[in-house]
Design a protein around this motif. Structure first.
Motif, PDB file in Angstrom:
ATOM      1  N   GLY A   5       0.733  -1.359   0.120  1.00  0.00           N
ATOM      2  CA  GLY A   5      -0.084   0.000   0.130  1.00  0.00           C
ATOM      3  C   GLY A   5       0.863   1.189  -0.056  1.00  0.00           C
ATOM      4  O   GLY A   5       0.627   2.368  -0.618  1.00  0.00           O
ATOM      5  N   LEU A   6       1.850   1.209   0.635  1.00  0.00           N
ATOM      6  CA  LEU A   6       2.817   2.445   0.708  1.00  0.00           C
ATOM      7  C   LEU A   6       3.529   2.710  -0.627  1.00  0.00           C
ATOM      8  O   LEU A   6       3.667   3.846  -0.996  1.00  0.00           O
ATOM      9  N   LEU A   7       3.769   1.715  -1.396  1.00  0.00           N
ATOM     10  CA  LEU A   7       4.326   1.950  -2.675  1.00  0.00           C
ATOM     11  C   LEU A   7       3.542   2.716  -3.558  1.00  0.00           C
ATOM     12  O   LEU A   7       3.972   3.625  -4.322  1.00  0.00           O
ATOM     13  N   TYR A   8       2.169   2.507  -3.356  1.00  0.00           N
ATOM     14  CA  TYR A   8       1.174   2.926  -4.290  1.00  0.00           C
ATOM     15  C   TYR A   8       0.766   4.446  -3.754  1.00  0.00           C
ATOM     16  O   TYR A   8       0.224   5.014  -4.367  1.00  0.00           O
ATOM     17  N   VAL A   9       0.899   4.413  -2.588  1.00  0.00           N
ATOM     18  CA  VAL A   9       0.659   5.810  -1.886  1.00  0.00           C
ATOM     19  C   VAL A   9       2.079   6.711  -2.500  1.00  0.00           C
ATOM     20  O   VAL A   9       1.518   7.962  -2.755  1.00  0.00           O
ATOM     21  N   GLY A  10       2.970   6.121  -2.568  1.00  0.00           N
ATOM     22  CA  GLY A  10       4.228   6.899  -3.324  1.00  0.00           C
ATOM     23  C   GLY A  10       3.806   7.294  -4.795  1.00  0.00           C
ATOM     24  O   GLY A  10       4.025   8.205  -5.141  1.00  0.00           O
ATOM     25  N   ALA A  11       3.217   6.407  -5.532  1.00  0.00           N
ATOM     26  CA  ALA A  11       2.989   6.403  -6.630  1.00  0.00           C
ATOM     27  C   ALA A  11       1.921   7.612  -7.171  1.00  0.00           C
ATOM     28  O   ALA A  11       2.100   8.621  -7.715  1.00  0.00           O
ATOM     29  N   PHE A 153      10.159   9.899  -1.110  1.00  0.00           N
ATOM     30  CA  PHE A 153      10.917   9.580  -0.069  1.00  0.00           C
ATOM     31  C   PHE A 153       9.958   9.185   1.111  1.00  0.00           C
ATOM     32  O   PHE A 153      10.558   8.808   2.376  1.00  0.00           O
ATOM     33  N   THR A 154       8.865   9.342   1.148  1.00  0.00           N
ATOM     34  CA  THR A 154       7.926   8.744   2.268  1.00  0.00           C
ATOM     35  C   THR A 154       7.184   7.509   1.640  1.00  0.00           C
ATOM     36  O   THR A 154       6.582   6.989   2.473  1.00  0.00           O
ATOM     37  N   GLY A 155       7.182   7.443   0.513  1.00  0.00           N
ATOM     38  CA  GLY A 155       6.433   6.306  -0.168  1.00  0.00           C
ATOM     39  C   GLY A 155       7.213   5.250  -0.821  1.00  0.00           C
ATOM     40  O   GLY A 155       7.529   4.235  -0.392  1.00  0.00           O
ATOM     41  N   ALA A 156       7.916   5.642  -1.905  1.00  0.00           N
ATOM     42  CA  ALA A 156       8.637   4.722  -2.895  1.00  0.00           C
ATOM     43  C   ALA A 156       9.692   3.888  -2.203  1.00  0.00           C
ATOM     44  O   ALA A 156       9.863   2.780  -1.865  1.00  0.00           O
ATOM     45  N   ILE A 157      10.507   4.867  -1.493  1.00  0.00           N
ATOM     46  CA  ILE A 157      11.820   4.369  -0.994  1.00  0.00           C
ATOM     47  C   ILE A 157      11.601   3.359   0.485  1.00  0.00           C
ATOM     48  O   ILE A 157      12.120   2.335   0.475  1.00  0.00           O
ATOM     49  N   LEU A 163       9.755  -4.005   1.410  1.00  0.00           N
ATOM     50  CA  LEU A 163       9.618  -5.362   0.638  1.00  0.00           C
ATOM     51  C   LEU A 163      11.159  -5.980   0.476  1.00  0.00           C
ATOM     52  O   LEU A 163      10.900  -7.204   0.481  1.00  0.00           O
ATOM     53  N   THR A 164      12.043  -5.426   0.561  1.00  0.00           N
ATOM     54  CA  THR A 164      13.296  -6.122   0.334  1.00  0.00           C
ATOM     55  C   THR A 164      13.903  -6.470   1.834  1.00  0.00           C
ATOM     56  O   THR A 164      15.168  -7.087   1.716  1.00  0.00           O
ATOM     57  N   GLY A 165      13.296  -6.321   2.802  1.00  0.00           N
ATOM     58  CA  GLY A 165      13.825  -6.659   4.260  1.00  0.00           C
ATOM     59  C   GLY A 165      15.078  -5.696   4.556  1.00  0.00           C
ATOM     60  O   GLY A 165      15.686  -6.215   5.550  1.00  0.00           O
ATOM     61  N   SER A 166      15.098  -4.553   3.950  1.00  0.00           N
ATOM     62  CA  SER A 166      16.176  -3.630   4.188  1.00  0.00           C
ATOM     63  C   SER A 166      15.970  -2.519   5.086  1.00  0.00           C
ATOM     64  O   SER A 166      16.799  -1.738   5.435  1.00  0.00           O
ATOM     65  N   TYR A 167      14.408  -2.449   5.834  1.00  0.00           N
ATOM     66  CA  TYR A 167      14.007  -1.403   6.475  1.00  0.00           C
ATOM     67  C   TYR A 167      14.860  -1.374   7.895  1.00  0.00           C
ATOM     68  O   TYR A 167      14.711  -2.660   8.536  1.00  0.00           O
TER      69      TYR A 167
END
Length: 215
Positions: A5-11, A153-157, A163-167
């Motif tokens: 959901g956050l990814l598409y908020v960024g979009a 910077f608050t959505g896509a990244i 998603l990649t487990g890097s957060y």
């Protein structure tokens, strides 16, 4: 907020930012607002229905509606030609709620990075209120650039990091996020004010569209 959901908020923030700075016509942005708005209403509803009454899960899902209703409101204004005042005042409500969610990220979820992100969203939605609710047209370009930058910077990244487990989150990461947020606002402010008197001419089209067709 879920990483998907956050990814598409960024979009959608990226697209709406482009709309506010006059790159994308308002009607061309309507579809993305419909898609993401619908997703941000359907997903939290499913999460809550499957939560088994768990309050933490319900709390985590509840904030998604703020975004979903905003984007559906944008699409509604665009497709019907309604004025933007209602959306502007709703944005003030969203800004206040975002402050509360930000505080909860620090106190309840121990996630300073997302606390900062929620505070950044509070500032953005307050700008929407100023532009649409109070008619502060001079802030239109600044709001557009800030919307675009926060989409990245608050959505896509952060979504990609999740998603990649890097957060990673913590005090240091929270301070870095806060500094980035201030810098992004400064960049948006500078870009919004660039051009002196000609800036007023540049802001007329996107803000007029925002007033009648959404964020």
């Amino acid at each position: 907020m879920s990483s998907v959901g956050l990814l598409y908020v960024g979009a959608v923030l990226f697209i709406n930012g482009l709309m506010l700075i006059g790159v994308v016509p308002a009607k061309a942005a309507a579809a993305m607002n419909l898609f993401v708005g619908g997703m941000q209403v359907i997903f939290p509803t499913l999460i809550i229905l499957q939560s088994g009454g768990d309050q933490a899960t319900i709390l985590g899902a509840s904030g998604l509606y703020l975004f979903g209703f905003t984007y559906l409101y944008v699409a509604w204004n665009t497709l019907t030609g309604a004025s933007g005042e209602g959306l502007g005042w709703f944005s003030l409500f969203v800004a206040g709620c975002a402050v509360v969610y930000g505080i909860l990220q620090f106190t309840l979820f121990d996630d300073p990075v997302f606390g900062v992100i929620w505070f950044a969203w509070a500032v953005l939605w307050f700008l929407f209120f100023l532009v649409l609710g109070l008619g502060r047209d001079r802030l239109g370009l600044t709001t557009g650039w800030f919307t675009l930058l926060l989409g990245i910077f608050t959505g896509a990244i952060p979504a990609m990091l999740l998603l990649t487990g890097s957060y990673a989150t913590g005090t240091v990461e929270g301070v870095v996020a806060a500094v980035i947020g201030v810098v992004l606002f400064g960049i948006a402010w500078a870009l919004g004010r660039r051009g002196g008197v000609s800036q007023e001419e540049r802001v007329v089209a996107p803000v007029a569209a925002a007033g009648t067709e959404g964020i």
